[in-house]
Design a protein around this motif. Structure first.
Motif, mmCIF file in Angstrom:
data_model
loop_
_atom_site.group_PDB
_atom_site.id
_atom_site.type_symbol
_atom_site.label_atom_id
_atom_site.label_comp_id
_atom_site.label_asym_id
_atom_site.label_seq_id
_atom_site.Cartn_x
_atom_site.Cartn_y
_atom_site.Cartn_z
ATOM 1 N N CYS A 179 0.905 -1.311 0.215
ATOM 2 C CA CYS A 179 0.108 0.015 -0.111
ATOM 3 C C CYS A 179 0.830 1.273 -0.090
ATOM 4 N N PRO A 180 1.753 1.422 -1.197
ATOM 5 C CA PRO A 180 2.573 2.705 -1.130
ATOM 6 C C PRO A 180 2.050 4.212 -0.945
ATOM 7 N N ASN A 181 0.494 4.153 -1.489
ATOM 8 C CA ASN A 181 -0.305 5.436 -1.362
ATOM 9 C C ASN A 181 -0.571 5.680 0.169
ATOM 10 N N LEU A 182 -0.661 4.648 0.732
ATOM 11 C CA LEU A 182 -1.080 4.817 2.475
ATOM 12 C C LEU A 182 -0.134 5.167 3.156
ATOM 13 N N VAL A 183 1.172 4.691 2.791
ATOM 14 C CA VAL A 183 2.485 5.105 3.612
ATOM 15 C C VAL A 183 2.595 6.577 3.207
ATOM 16 N N ALA A 184 2.613 6.899 1.945
ATOM 17 C CA ALA A 184 2.754 8.094 1.506
ATOM 18 C C ALA A 184 1.738 9.183 2.276
ATOM 19 N N TRP A 185 0.591 8.846 2.431
ATOM 20 C CA TRP A 185 -0.406 9.516 2.982
ATOM 21 C C TRP A 185 -0.006 9.926 4.553
ATOM 22 N N ALA A 186 0.511 8.843 4.916
ATOM 23 C CA ALA A 186 0.851 8.784 6.567
ATOM 24 C C ALA A 186 1.944 9.680 6.734
ATOM 25 N N LYS A 187 2.880 9.585 5.780
ATOM 26 C CA LYS A 187 4.236 10.530 5.825
ATOM 27 C C LYS A 187 3.788 11.874 5.664
ATOM 28 N N ARG A 188 2.811 12.105 5.011
ATOM 29 C CA ARG A 188 2.401 13.308 4.683
ATOM 30 C C ARG A 188 1.631 14.024 6.084
ATOM 31 N N CYS A 189 0.797 13.274 6.738
ATOM 32 C CA CYS A 189 0.005 13.558 7.872
ATOM 33 C C CYS A 189 1.207 13.863 8.915
ATOM 34 N N MET A 190 2.414 12.999 8.984
ATOM 35 C CA MET A 190 3.173 13.191 10.000
ATOM 36 C C MET A 190 4.057 14.555 9.978
ATOM 37 N N GLN A 191 3.904 15.290 8.773
ATOM 38 C CA GLN A 191 4.397 16.613 8.534
ATOM 39 C C GLN A 191 3.885 17.551 9.259
ATOM 40 N N ARG A 192 2.656 17.273 9.764
ATOM 41 C CA ARG A 192 1.758 18.327 10.464
ATOM 42 C C ARG A 192 2.196 18.031 11.861
ATOM 43 N N GLU A 193 2.362 19.465 12.676
ATOM 44 C CA GLU A 193 2.971 19.142 13.770
ATOM 45 C C GLU A 193 1.887 18.640 15.028
ATOM 46 N N SER A 194 0.403 18.869 14.654
ATOM 47 C CA SER A 194 -0.452 18.266 15.530
ATOM 48 C C SER A 194 -0.373 16.806 15.522
ATOM 49 N N VAL A 195 0.190 16.120 14.371
ATOM 50 C CA VAL A 195 0.465 14.751 14.476
ATOM 51 C C VAL A 195 1.640 14.400 14.866
ATOM 52 N N SER A 196 2.675 15.068 14.508
ATOM 53 C CA SER A 196 4.162 14.564 14.646
ATOM 54 C C SER A 196 4.393 14.551 16.315
ATOM 55 N N LYS A 197 3.813 15.521 17.152
ATOM 56 C CA LYS A 197 3.862 15.784 18.401
ATOM 57 C C LYS A 197 3.057 14.987 19.222
ATOM 58 N N SER A 198 1.889 14.337 18.822
ATOM 59 C CA SER A 198 0.828 13.505 19.289
ATOM 60 C C SER A 198 1.091 12.242 19.277
ATOM 61 N N LEU A 199 2.308 11.760 18.331
ATOM 62 C CA LEU A 199 2.406 10.147 17.955
ATOM 63 C C LEU A 199 3.764 9.492 18.688
ATOM 64 N N PRO A 200 3.757 8.790 19.318
ATOM 65 C CA PRO A 200 5.047 8.410 19.878
ATOM 66 C C PRO A 200 5.939 7.445 18.853
ATOM 67 N N ASP A 201 7.099 7.037 19.081
ATOM 68 C CA ASP A 201 7.851 6.595 18.287
ATOM 69 C C ASP A 201 7.574 5.181 17.951
ATOM 70 N N GLN A 202 7.542 4.592 16.692
ATOM 71 C CA GLN A 202 6.954 3.417 16.162
ATOM 72 C C GLN A 202 7.991 2.370 16.987
ATOM 73 N N TYR A 203 9.156 2.282 17.184
ATOM 74 C CA TYR A 203 10.194 1.600 17.839
ATOM 75 C C TYR A 203 9.731 1.442 19.389
ATOM 76 N N LYS A 204 9.463 2.630 20.073
ATOM 77 C CA LYS A 204 8.910 2.562 21.401
ATOM 78 C C LYS A 204 7.634 1.809 21.774
ATOM 79 N N VAL A 205 6.775 2.072 20.594
ATOM 80 C CA VAL A 205 5.425 1.162 20.684
ATOM 81 C C VAL A 205 5.893 0.004 20.332
#
Length: 219
Positions: A179-205
């Protein structure tokens, strides 16, 4: 203002992440109180006596429970900025449908991919990929599920990006390959400060989920 708004929270909960993102999108100050889910506070039990779960938003002493309901409440109360739900009734219903799809498909099936083994895990992996492809189809060529603007379905789904490493590692597959487009969407969302500051690190999870898995297996 912050003393009027309290969020009963837990750092790795994708449902609590939704609320953190919505509050950040609206620019709302609040007091976050991290819950110990093995020893739930008296405040949590008082404010959510039915489910006894986080997240709970306490606004002026009154509780609002269940993440998608909380996000809708935030959108309605603080409607002056960054609308999350569309204004048209049909588009609002559509956004709610896909958020519900996330809750009914991505969450329970994803839990089996990182939490189960053998045939159960393989079946869950197949169904998860199918569900992600369905979401990718709904996204289409749009930057966000709501079209040009970040909205309700995006808020519902993006917290599960924190599970991607766990899903791939435990399930031995590649989400970007399927699902390459879904991953691209997720990375696009992560560029938003509201998202990046609200989500913990994937490795920590991942480390947290593996500890959780060990506890389940020990029972």
């Amino acid at each position: 203002m912050s003393d009027e708004i309290i969020l009963l929270d837990f750092w790795s909960s994708p449902f609590a992440m939704r609320v953190r993102i919505a509050l950040a999108e609206k620019g709302i100050e609040y007091e976050a109180r991290e819950e110990d889910l093995s020893n739930k506070s008296s405040l949590l039990l008082k404010m959510n006596p039915v489910h006894k779960q986080i997240p709970v938003l306490i606004h002026k002493g009154r509780p609002v429970c269940e993440s998608l309901i909380i996000v809708q409440y935030i959108d309605e109360v603080w409607s002056h900025k960054s609308p999350l739900l569309p204004s048209h009734p049909y588009h609002r219903a559509n956004a709610r449908f896909w958020a519900d799809f996330v809750d009914k498909k991505i969450y329970p099936i994803g839990k089996l991919v990182w939490g189960a083994t053998g045939e159960v895990q393989e079946a869950a992996k197949k169904e998860l990929i199918e569900s992600m492809k369905v979401l990718e189809g709904e996204l289409g060529d749009n930057p966000y599920f709501g079209g040009e603007s970040f909205g309700f379905t995006d808020v519902a789904l993006i917290p599960f990006y924190t599970w991607f490493y766990s899903l791939e590692t435990c399930g031995d597959f590649s989400i970007i390959a399927n699902c390459p487009n879904l991953v691209a969407w997720a990375k696009r969302c992560m560029q938003r400060e509201s998202v990046s500051k609200s989500l913990p690190d994937q490795y920590k999870v991942y480390c947290f989920l593996m500890e959780l898995k060990k506890k389940f297996e020990a029972k």
